[in-house]
Design a protein around this motif. Structure first.
Motif, PDB file in Angstrom:
ATOM      1  N   TRP A 102       0.827  -1.214   0.000  1.00 42.62           N
ATOM      2  CA  TRP A 102       0.000   0.000   0.000  1.00 42.62           C
ATOM      3  C   TRP A 102       0.861   1.264   0.000  1.00 42.62           C
ATOM      4  O   TRP A 102       0.474   2.280  -0.585  1.00 42.62           O
ATOM      5  N   HIS A 151       1.833   1.662  -3.534  1.00 48.03           N
ATOM      6  CA  HIS A 151       0.627   2.116  -4.245  1.00 48.03           C
ATOM      7  C   HIS A 151       0.430   3.631  -4.085  1.00 48.03           C
ATOM      8  O   HIS A 151       0.170   4.352  -5.045  1.00 48.03           O
ATOM      9  N   ASP A 152       0.584   4.110  -2.859  1.00 48.58           N
ATOM     10  CA  ASP A 152       0.368   5.542  -2.596  1.00 48.58           C
ATOM     11  C   ASP A 152       1.387   6.390  -3.362  1.00 48.58           C
ATOM     12  O   ASP A 152       1.043   7.441  -3.924  1.00 48.58           O
ATOM     13  N   THR A 157       0.548   6.143  -7.300  1.00 50.84           N
ATOM     14  CA  THR A 157      -0.619   6.922  -7.730  1.00 50.84           C
ATOM     15  C   THR A 157      -0.338   8.428  -7.610  1.00 50.84           C
ATOM     16  O   THR A 157      -0.785   9.213  -8.442  1.00 50.84           O
ATOM     17  N   GLN A 193      -9.531  -3.655   2.436  1.00 51.57           N
ATOM     18  CA  GLN A 193      -8.535  -2.617   2.135  1.00 51.57           C
ATOM     19  C   GLN A 193      -8.604  -2.189   0.669  1.00 51.57           C
ATOM     20  O   GLN A 193      -8.392  -1.019   0.339  1.00 51.57           O
ATOM     21  N   VAL A 194      -8.867  -3.151  -0.217  1.00 54.03           N
ATOM     22  CA  VAL A 194      -8.998  -2.820  -1.641  1.00 54.03           C
ATOM     23  C   VAL A 194     -10.282  -2.024  -1.852  1.00 54.03           C
ATOM     24  O   VAL A 194     -10.314  -1.022  -2.583  1.00 54.03           O
ATOM     25  N   GLN A 221     -11.910  -0.113   0.212  1.00 55.66           N
ATOM     26  CA  GLN A 221     -11.846   1.253   0.743  1.00 55.66           C
ATOM     27  C   GLN A 221     -11.290   2.217  -0.307  1.00 55.66           C
ATOM     28  O   GLN A 221     -11.684   3.373  -0.373  1.00 55.66           O
ATOM     29  N   ARG A 222     -10.375   1.726  -1.121  1.00 53.18           N
ATOM     30  CA  ARG A 222      -9.771   2.587  -2.149  1.00 53.18           C
ATOM     31  C   ARG A 222     -10.550   2.548  -3.452  1.00 53.18           C
ATOM     32  O   ARG A 222     -10.181   3.240  -4.417  1.00 53.18           O
ATOM     33  N   HIS A 261     -10.696   0.244  -5.670  1.00 53.01           N
ATOM     34  CA  HIS A 261     -10.037  -0.445  -6.780  1.00 53.01           C
ATOM     35  C   HIS A 261     -10.712  -1.782  -7.078  1.00 53.01           C
ATOM     36  O   HIS A 261     -11.530  -2.266  -6.300  1.00 53.01           O
ATOM     37  N   TYR A 268     -16.752  -1.752   0.822  1.00 50.48           N
ATOM     38  CA  TYR A 268     -17.100  -0.722  -0.165  1.00 50.48           C
ATOM     39  C   TYR A 268     -18.284   0.109   0.342  1.00 50.48           C
ATOM     40  O   TYR A 268     -18.266   1.344   0.307  1.00 50.48           O
ATOM     41  N   THR A 282     -17.331   2.422   3.217  1.00 48.34           N
ATOM     42  CA  THR A 282     -16.479   3.554   2.865  1.00 48.34           C
ATOM     43  C   THR A 282     -17.180   4.546   1.951  1.00 48.34           C
ATOM     44  O   THR A 282     -17.080   5.756   2.134  1.00 48.34           O
ATOM     45  N   HIS A 283     -17.887   4.011   0.955  1.00 46.51           N
ATOM     46  CA  HIS A 283     -18.408   4.878  -0.103  1.00 46.51           C
ATOM     47  C   HIS A 283     -19.905   5.174   0.040  1.00 46.51           C
ATOM     48  O   HIS A 283     -20.433   6.012  -0.682  1.00 46.51           O
TER      49      HIS A 283
END
Lengths: 259, 410
Positions: free
Chosen positions: B148, B151-152, B155, B203-204, B206-207, B209, B232, B235-236
């Motif tokens: 991660w 990844h940060d 991106t 964790q995926v 939340q982002r 992806h 998902y 978070t969203h």
């Protein structure tokens, strides 16, 4: 038989269990990558005249790896704190394998609190060139290869099939901590050879004659980097002479410690 | 639904299995004949180009020091495919960013492929399987955290267009980051991340992806996909779009059931050839102590992939879909409904000794007879309706999966 007590020393949130046994001048015992061994076979012989202090490194024997720990540096600084916390004076540092590396690092950083250093089949230096395999790659070796390299008498090795589930899980956890502390540079600090000259107290290196993890030649190279150090090789022993030849080991330790 | 054609690019011409300890890490490369290898790369590239012409998308990956996958640098193959293909989306699944020391270099490679392909890149990040640890020489403990962080940084490198920034993280450091080229797609190519448990799925999610799962089968797929959907939603605040989930299985379609099953038997080379000793499948720090201990105890001594390569069993687990077009559609539909739906199907449709012609025949049947029906199926996806369908399907009897596909669990 001397009684054992276990206390936990808390150092800024990191709990270190310490077994204490015997009475007399303190001996700080630093275990290797296999983790603390419950019944150190030589301890009986030593604890009559010395006080053994036997901590468990974080990550071993079921203790957690602290969140900020990445490598041996973190362990070294934890032990500097521990030594201050225990207010050790004139202590003998006794380290096995990875614990020997740790002991050597402590010795070069803090010479004031120690009187003597004993390194047993210790890792920590890199005497050869980039292509030389100075230290057996225990993380890329089969169990059979490790068995062969570690023991003179292979019947003394712990067998996975004899372990309880809890013991096996501790074994697996110990392996994770061992890897964390030693992964890269593998089992050594490239800078240590430039610092070992700082050790200004008597140093004994004890080696198993048949050690295939780090050979007696490696021990000799280690000895040559420490002023005045001597190397004592024990026959019929591999990487753990204190387990394979406990009486012989205790005799050599006592002779050096009392000398 | 989007289908992704996938082959691992094996080099299958090996000596007797008893003559070597491991197909990965330490198998001497004297067994790799460069001329044969060149022919194989050519064939695999032709397969991907054929996938493009059939309307399928393309997935590739990389492994190191192994005959099971002789592409150690997937971006190089992607660079070729960016020129050679016209329409297919190009998925790399993925970049082993936990093991790569320079995330900025990954950002650059991916931006280059994205521009070369005029915006067809889909960029996956993976932790990598345990056999990658020795070749990479990166301690795998906290590998997910490392993923991660990389990844940060990647991106950020993709999306920063007004000059350099510095990065000083726990694992990675970079100075004056200012990549040229920048990605073609804005703000950046779609990101995929592999997941192997409800925790890693969250964790995926939340982002936002795409979460990809390999060979979890009926025994584990519900918990992983449920973890994603829950993460998902939390978070969203909305239901997850179905295109956020991906599943990879071995797939072979035949004109007859017999033909499909025979092809699937050949695909099982992927599992049956995976001879790996414990020191490579169970390196310290990769698995949890619990999993590591289970693997040490295991009767298969910790070999990663299932030792059972019985086709019927693998089909029952949902790891292999094979048979006639009707049968394959029904098998995928059953799995799709059981797990609550997914919008991407990664299909390993070539492995081992499966020939070019055999592979193309299966791909053609899939793309003409199965793919349209799957697209129709997912087009009507409705989260509420799917929940009802799923509720009517009880958990498949909880078979002991032990160390099955343990390299994908994290």
């Amino acid at each position: 038989m001397a009684s054992e007590t276990t206390t936990v020393v808390s150092l800024r949130g990191v709990d270190v269990p310490i077994v204490r046994r015997g009475s007399g001048p303190p001996v700080l015992v630093l275990h290797g990558g296999d983790g603390p061994v419950d019944h150190l076979p030589f301890a009986e012989a030593i604890s009559g005249s010395y006080k053994l202090l036997y901590p468990t490194h974080p990550g071993f024997d079921g203790t957690p790896i602290p969140e900020h720990f990445d490598n041996l540096q973190d362990l070294i600084f934890l032990y500097l704190d521990l030594i201050d916390s225990l207010d050790l004076q004139d202590a003998i540092l006794l380290g096995f394998s990875m614990g020997g590396w740790l002991a050597a690092e402590l010795a070069v950083m803090s010479t004031g609190r120690f009187s003597k250093l004993v390194l047993v089949d210790s890792v920590g230096i890199k005497p050869g060139g980039p292509f030389d395999r100075d230290i057996a790659d225990v993380f890329a070796s089969s169990a059979a290869e490790i068995l062969k390299a570690t023991w003179h008498d292979r019947s003394l090795a712990h067998s996975i099939s004899d372990m309880t589930d809890a013991e096996l899980q501790t074994f697996a956890s110990n392996r994770i901590a061992h890897g964390l502390y030693t992964w890269e540079p593998y089992m050594h600090n490239p800078k240590l050879c430039y610092r070992l000259h700082r050790i200004d107290f008597p140093t004994l290196l004890v080696w198993g004659e048949n050690d295939g993890i780090v050979t007696p030649d490696y021990g000799a190279a280690f000895r040559d980097l420490i002023p005045g150090a001597s190397l004592s090789v024990i026959p019929k022993a591999g990487h753990h002479p204190h387990i394979e030849q406990p009486n012989e080991f205790a005799a050599r330790f006592l002779e050096f410690a009392s000398g | 639904l989007r289908a992704w054609f996938f082959t691992e690019d094996a080099y299958p011409y090996l000596p007797d299995e008893d003559s070597y300890e491991s197909i990965r890490v330490n198998l001497p490369n004297k067994h790799f004949d460069p001329a044969t290898g060149a022919d194989l790369y050519s064939m695999y590239l032709d397969m991907w180009c054929a996938a493009d012409e059939m309307g399928l998308n393309i997935m590739n990956n990389e492994h190191h020091q192994t005959a099971t996958c002789v592409v150690p640098a997937a971006p190089i193959m992607l660079g070729i495919l960016a020129r050679e293909t016209k329409n297919a989306r190009l998925l790399i699944l993925g970049n082993p960013v936990s093991n790569r020391s320079q995330p900025v270099r990954v950002a650059e490679e991916m931006a280059l492929v994205d521009v070369l392909s005029r915006g067809r890149l889909e960029c996956g990040f993976v932790r990598g399987v345990p056999y990658e640890i020795a070749p990479a020489n990166v301690y795998p403990y906290r590998g997910t955290e490392k993923l991660w962080e990389a990844h940060d940084l990647i991106t950020k490198a993709w999306t920063t267009h007004d000059g350099p920034f510095n990065f000083e993280g726990r694992w990675f450091h970079a100075r004056q980051v200012n990549i040229w080229p920048r990605p073609y797609q804005q703000p950046h190519p779609p990101v995929w991340v592999t997941m192997g448990s409800a925790g890693s799925a969250a964790q995926v999610a939340q982002r936002g992806h795409i979460g990809a799962v390999f060979l979890a089968g009926y025994p584990r797929i519900r918990s992983i996909f449920d973890g994603y959907r829950k993460g998902y939603l939390e978070t969203h605040g909305t239901e997850m779009p179905i295109d956020r989930l991906a599943y990879c299985a071995l797939i072979c379609v035949g004109n007859t059931e017999k033909e499909g099953l025979e092809g699937a038997e050949k695909l099982l080379w992927y599992m049956s050839s995976n001879k790996v000793p414990p020191q490579y499948s169970n390196p310290p720090g990769y698995h949890s102590p619990e999993m590591a201990a289970t693997m040490m105890r295991g009767s298969n001594s910790g070999t990663g992939l299932p030792t059972s390569t019985n086709l019927a069993e693998q089909m029952a687990r949902g790891n292999v879909f094979a048979g006639t077009p009707d049968q394959v559609f029904e098998q995928i539909k059953s799995f799709y409904e059981y797990c609550g739906g997914f919008g991407n199907l990664m299909m390993m449709s070539q492995a081992g000794f499966m020939t070019f012609d055999e592979t193309l025949a299966s791909m053609k049947l899939f793309s003409e007879e199965v793919y349209p029906r799957l697209k129709e199926l997912t087009a009507s996806y409705d989260a509420g309706q799917m929940r009802e369908i799923r509720a009517g399907l009880p958990d498949v009897e909880n078979v002991d999966v032990s160390t099955l596909a343990s390299e994908f669990v994290r």
